[in-house]
Design an enzyme around this catalytic site. Structure first.
Site, PDB file in Angstrom:
ATOM      1  CB  SER A 187      -8.337   3.427   2.510  1.00  0.00           C
ATOM      2  OG  SER A 187      -7.481   2.849   3.471  1.00  0.00           O
TER       3      SER A 187
ATOM      4  CE  LYS B   9      -4.063   1.841   2.495  1.00  0.00           C
ATOM      5  NZ  LYS B   9      -4.977   1.631   3.635  1.00  0.00           N
TER       6      LYS B   9
ATOM      7  CB  SER C  86      -8.591   0.698   5.515  1.00  0.00           C
ATOM      8  OG  SER C  86      -9.273   1.912   5.397  1.00  0.00           O
TER       9      SER C  86
END
Lengths: 462, 96
Positions: free
Chosen positions: A147, A72, A171
Site C-alpha cells: 500500500s 505516507k 506494504s
C-alpha cells in the site's frame, strides 16, 4: 546518498534550499501523471531556510540535516492533514506528531508532502486510494505496488530523497520491489507506532523506503527506539551477531505455481551472486509458510474491524445526516469507506463473532505461533533468509481489482515476516522484461544490521 | 456457509449500511476468502499456544498527563458538529 548530501551541505557545496527546490521542481514535472503525492506542503522551503542558517552558523549537521522526505498519508504530522487516502478522514488535521515524525524532525529532516496509498493501507497496488491510483514510474500503465505506493514512487522518481511507509503484510517491501528501491520493515516493536493510523496493530510497523541500503539504515537508526505512547515498542537490543555468512533459501518460497518464471530466474541469479561473494548458501525449510496467508487473512481483518470502529463520523471527518445515531454511523461509514475496507471490516466482524472465534481467530493465532517457531528453528542454522519479495512483476492497472484473492496472493512472501515479527527488507536486483525485481532478506528479531550488511553486497550487482 | 442473513447481521454489527447489490457481492467475496482460509484446518494445533504478540509483551505504565502539544484546540476544531465548544451528537436513547 544521504551521507554524501549532508557532507555537501556541510561544505557549502549545496544549500538545503537548492536541495528542496530541486525536488519540488521534479514533483511539479512528474507528479501530475504519477500521482504519488496527495499533498505537497507549502512550508518545506521555510524549513530549508532555517537549516541553511544553522549550517552557515557552523552547527554540526544532524544525521538527516536538510534531507527531503515524503511521508505516507497514514502517519501524523502536527498541523497537517492526514487521511490514509480515505474519504472518511477528508479534511482531518493531525493534532500531534507521530513518534517517528518527531524523531525525523529532531534529526533535521524536511517534509515535502504526504503520499498516496491504498485506503487505510489495504491493498497491494495503490489502486484502492479514494484519490486515484498511483502509477509506476518504470511503466505508467502498471501499478507501483502497495500500500505504500506513493512513498515508493516518490523515492524512485526522485521526488524525495527518502520516505516513510507502513508495512502490515508487505506494504513497504512489495512497492519497493515494484519501483526498484529499498524498503525495510523493521522488527515488530523496533519503531513506535504512535501516530500511525492503525490497520492491524499486532502486525503494523513503520519503516523507511530509500534509494540505497545505507540510506535505509540511516533513517532506521533515526526512527527506532522505545516510546511510552506505544507499549509494544522496545529499546532495540544491540546486535550480538558476527558478520552474516550463511544465507538460507527456504524451499517453500520457490513455487512454480503463481510465480513469474523471470522473477524466479532473477532470484536464482541473486543467490549465485552472493555465493560468488563468499556467502554460504543452505537450503532451509519453513513448513508452515504455506499457511501464512490464510492465517493473515483472519488475524488482519479481525484487527481491522476493531481498529476501524473509531471512524464513525462523531469526532472528526465528515458526518452523514440521518434521523438517529445508528443511521448516522451506518451512513457515514457507507459513504466514507471504500469497497476493500468495507469487505475487510465485514470479514473481520465475521471471524470474531460468537461461535466462530475458536474456528478462525484462535486457530489462526496458533498457526501464527507455529510460523514464528519455523523462523526460530532455522535461524539457529543460518544468519539471513533470502526469498523473492513478490511472486510477480508490477502488473497492469486494473488487472487484479476484480478478484480480491488474486490481489491478496501478492503478499504471499511478505506476510510471514509480519506474523512472526521478524525484520525484512526488499533490495532491488536488476530487471526482468524491463521492470524492477526485488529480493527479500529476512533476519532474526532486532538483527536489522544483518539485512544492511547483506543488502549492501546485493545492491552492488551493477 | 455464509448466508444473505449473515451478511445483513454482520453489516449491522459493523455499523455499515450496505446496498442490496453490495450484500450480494460481499457474500460471494467472503465465501471465496473463507474457503481459502479453510486450509488452516489441515494444521494440527493441539497443545499450541495462541500467539498474540511478536515480541514478549508486558504491561507498560505511564502517567496519563497532558503533553505540551495537547492544548486541545486542534482536536476540538475537528468536530463535525459542536455547540459552545462541546462535541454535539444525536441522542443515544432517542426514539425514531
Amino acid at each position: 546518498m544521504i551521507k554524501e548530501t549532508i557532507a555537501k551541505l556541510e561544505k557549502g557545496e549545496i544549500s538545503a534550499r537548492e536541495l528542496v527546490s530541486g525536488y519540488l521542481d521534479t514533483i511539479k514535472k512528474k507528479d501530475p501523471s504519477l500521482n504519488a503525492y496527495r499533498e505537497v506542503f507549502d512550508d518545506a522551503m521555510e524549513e530549508a531556510e532555517k537549516i541553511d542558517l544553522k549550517i552557515k552558523h557552523g552547527d554540526t549537521p544532524r544525521p538527516l540535516e536538510g534531507i527531503p522526505f515524503a511521508i505516507k498519508d497514514n502517519i501524523l504530522i502536527k498541523g497537517k492533514m492526514a487521511g490514509a487516502a480515505s474519504k472518511i478522514l477528508e479534511g482531518y488535521t493531525a493534532s500531534y506528531d507521530a513518534a517517528c515524525i518527531k524523531k525525523l524532525r529532531e534529526a533535521g529532516a524536511i517534509f515535502l508532502g504526504r503520499t498516496n496509498m491504498d485506503e487505510f493501507a489495504m491493498g497491494s497496488s495503490t489502486e484502492n486510494s479514494a484519490y486515484g491510483a498511483t502509477k509506476n514510474p518504470h511503466d505508467e500503465s502498471r501499478v507501483p505496488g502497495g500500500s505504500s505506493g506513493g512513498s515508493a514512487v516518490a523515492v524512485a522518481a526522485d521526488m524525495a530523497m527518502a520516505a516513510l511507509g507502513s508495512d502490515t503484510g508487505g506494504s513497504i517491501r512489495q512497492p519497493a520491489a515494484f519501483c526498484g528501491v529499498v524498503g525495510l520493515k523493521p522488527t515488530y516493536g523496533a519503531v513506535s507506532r504512535s501516530g500511525l493510523i492503525a490497520m492491524a496493530s499486532s502486525l503494523d510497523q513503520i519503516g523507511p523506503i530509500a534509494k540505497t541500503v545505507a540510506d535505509a539504515e540511516v533513517v532506521f537508526e533515526a526512527i527506532k527506539g522505545s516510546d511510552l505512547r506505544d507499549a509494544t515498542s522496545v529499546q532495540n537490543p544491540k546486535s550480538k551477531s558476527q558478520v552474516p555468512k550463511v544465507i538460507g533459501i527456504p524451499k517453500e518460497y520457490f513455487l512454480k505455481e503463481g510465480m513469474d518464471a523471470e522473477v524466479l530466474k532473477k532470484v536464482e541469479e541473486a543467490i549465485e551472486f552472493l555465493k560468488e561473494k563468499g556467502f554460504e548458501i543452505k537450503e532451509v525449510s519453513l513448513p508452515y509458510t504455506q499457511y501464512a496467508l490464510a492465517a493473515y487473512y483472519i488475524v488482519m481483518p479481525a484487527e481491522v474491524s476493531a481498529n476501524l470502529a473509531r471512524f464513525d463520523g462523531m469526532r472528526y471527518g465528515p458526518r452523514a445526516e440521518e434521523k438517529n445515531l445508528f443511521g448516522v454511523y451506518a451512513k457515514t461509514r457507507e459513504k466514507g469507506f471504500g469497497p476493500e475496507v468495507r469487505r475487510r471490516i465485514v470479514l473481520g466482524t465475521y471471524v470474531l463473532s460468537a461461535g466462530y472465534y475458536d474456528a478462525y481467530y484462535g486457530r489462526a493465532q496458533k498457526v501464527r505461533y507455529l510460523i514464528r517457531k519455523d523462523f526460530e528453528n532455522e535461524f539457529k542454522n543460518v544468519d539471513v533468509i533470502l526469498t523473492p519479495t513478490a511472486p510477480t512483476l508490477p502488473f497492469k492497472i486494473g488487472e487484479k481489482t476484480k478478484d480480491p484473492l488474486s490481489m491478496y496472493l501478492e503478499d504471499i512472501f511478505t506476510v510471514p515476516a509480519n506474523l512472526a515479527g521478524v525484520p525484512a527488507m526488499s533490495v532491488p536486483f536488476g530487471e526482468a522484461r524491463g521492470l524492477p525485481v526485488g529480493i527479500q532478506l529476512i533476519a532474526p528479531w532486532f538483527e536489522e544490521r544483518r539485512l544492511f550488511e547483506v543488502g549492501k553486497v546485493l545492491e552492488n550487482v551493477l | 456457509m455464509i448466508t444473505p442473513e449473515d451478511i445483513k447481521k454482520l453489516a449491522e454489527l459493523a455499523r455499515i449500511h450496505l446496498t442490496e447489490k453490495e450484500e450480494k457481492s460481499l457474500e460471494k467475496d467472503l465465501k471465496s476468502i473463507l474457503s481459502y482460509v479453510e486450509k488452516l484446518k489441515e494444521v494440527d494445533v493441539s497443545g499450541v499456544h495462541e500467539m498474540t504478540h511478536a515480541v514478549a509483551a508486558k504491561n507498560v505504565f505511564r502517567g496519563d498527563e497532558p503533553g505540551e502539544e495537547d492544548d486541545g484546540t486542534l482536536l476540538t476544531e475537528q468536530f463535525p458538529e459542536e455547540e459552545r465548544g462541546y462535541l454535539k451528537v444525536k441522542g443515544v436513547f432517542e426514539r425514531d
